[in-house]
Design a protein around this motif. Sequence first.
Motif, PDB file in Angstrom:
ATOM      1  N   ASP A 158       0.805  -1.218   0.000  1.00  0.00           N
ATOM      2  CA  ASP A 158       0.000   0.000   0.000  1.00  0.00           C
ATOM      3  C   ASP A 158       0.843   1.275   0.000  1.00  0.00           C
ATOM      4  O   ASP A 158       0.411   2.326   0.473  1.00  0.00           O
ATOM      5  CB  ASP A 158      -0.990  -0.001   1.167  1.00  0.00           C
ATOM      6  CG  ASP A 158      -2.404   0.346   0.715  1.00  0.00           C
ATOM      7  OD1 ASP A 158      -2.695   0.225  -0.484  1.00  0.00           O
ATOM      8  OD2 ASP A 158      -3.205   0.765   1.565  1.00  0.00           O
ATOM      9  N   LYS A 198       2.284   4.447  -1.598  1.00  0.00           N
ATOM     10  CA  LYS A 198       1.807   5.342  -2.648  1.00  0.00           C
ATOM     11  C   LYS A 198       2.870   5.482  -3.731  1.00  0.00           C
ATOM     12  O   LYS A 198       4.070   5.481  -3.438  1.00  0.00           O
ATOM     13  CB  LYS A 198       1.492   6.724  -2.069  1.00  0.00           C
ATOM     14  CG  LYS A 198       0.311   6.726  -1.138  1.00  0.00           C
ATOM     15  CD  LYS A 198       0.038   8.115  -0.590  1.00  0.00           C
ATOM     16  CE  LYS A 198      -1.174   8.105   0.330  1.00  0.00           C
ATOM     17  NZ  LYS A 198      -1.427   9.441   0.914  1.00  0.00           N
ATOM     18  N   TYR A 255      -1.017   4.353   1.783  1.00  0.00           N
ATOM     19  CA  TYR A 255      -2.480   4.382   1.777  1.00  0.00           C
ATOM     20  C   TYR A 255      -3.002   3.725   3.055  1.00  0.00           C
ATOM     21  O   TYR A 255      -2.246   3.097   3.812  1.00  0.00           O
ATOM     22  CB  TYR A 255      -3.039   3.656   0.549  1.00  0.00           C
ATOM     23  CG  TYR A 255      -2.766   4.371  -0.744  1.00  0.00           C
ATOM     24  CD1 TYR A 255      -3.408   5.566  -1.061  1.00  0.00           C
ATOM     25  CD2 TYR A 255      -1.862   3.843  -1.664  1.00  0.00           C
ATOM     26  CE1 TYR A 255      -3.167   6.221  -2.258  1.00  0.00           C
ATOM     27  CE2 TYR A 255      -1.614   4.490  -2.872  1.00  0.00           C
ATOM     28  CZ  TYR A 255      -2.265   5.672  -3.160  1.00  0.00           C
ATOM     29  OH  TYR A 255      -2.020   6.319  -4.349  1.00  0.00           O
TER      30      TYR A 255
END
Length: 133
Positions: free
Chosen positions: A23, A25, A103
Amino acid sequence: PVTDGSRELHSLCAQLEFLLQFDLKEKRSFFGQRKDYWDFLCQGLARCRQEHEGIHFVTSLDKLKTPLGRGRAFLRYCLVHRQLAESLQLCLLDPESLCEWYYARSPFLSPKRRAEILGSLYELDCVTFHLAL
């Protein structure tokens, strides 16, 4: 001691890399190169200390050309010097930085999961790693 030939080492490093990339970015450098967890670690450690010996060591290696290669070398350096948990913990201290790089599904954004991960990494300080750097 754990050496380069250990299957457990390869599994550990793959899991660490998975956690650091999960996750994450997508970010790009000024020249368009994709940033990776290496860049996150550099930024996080730069905020906390003047200079991290592992960052200095890895950046001095001319053969490493990609952020992924530098990140892998940094993980190995930290395992050998028993600094992985402390180094990662320093990077995870700033919630704003975490949100900038990851994220919402990242385990680093969950205080409980972050504590579990760091606890496991601190247990690795008892293990001796003899790795080629």
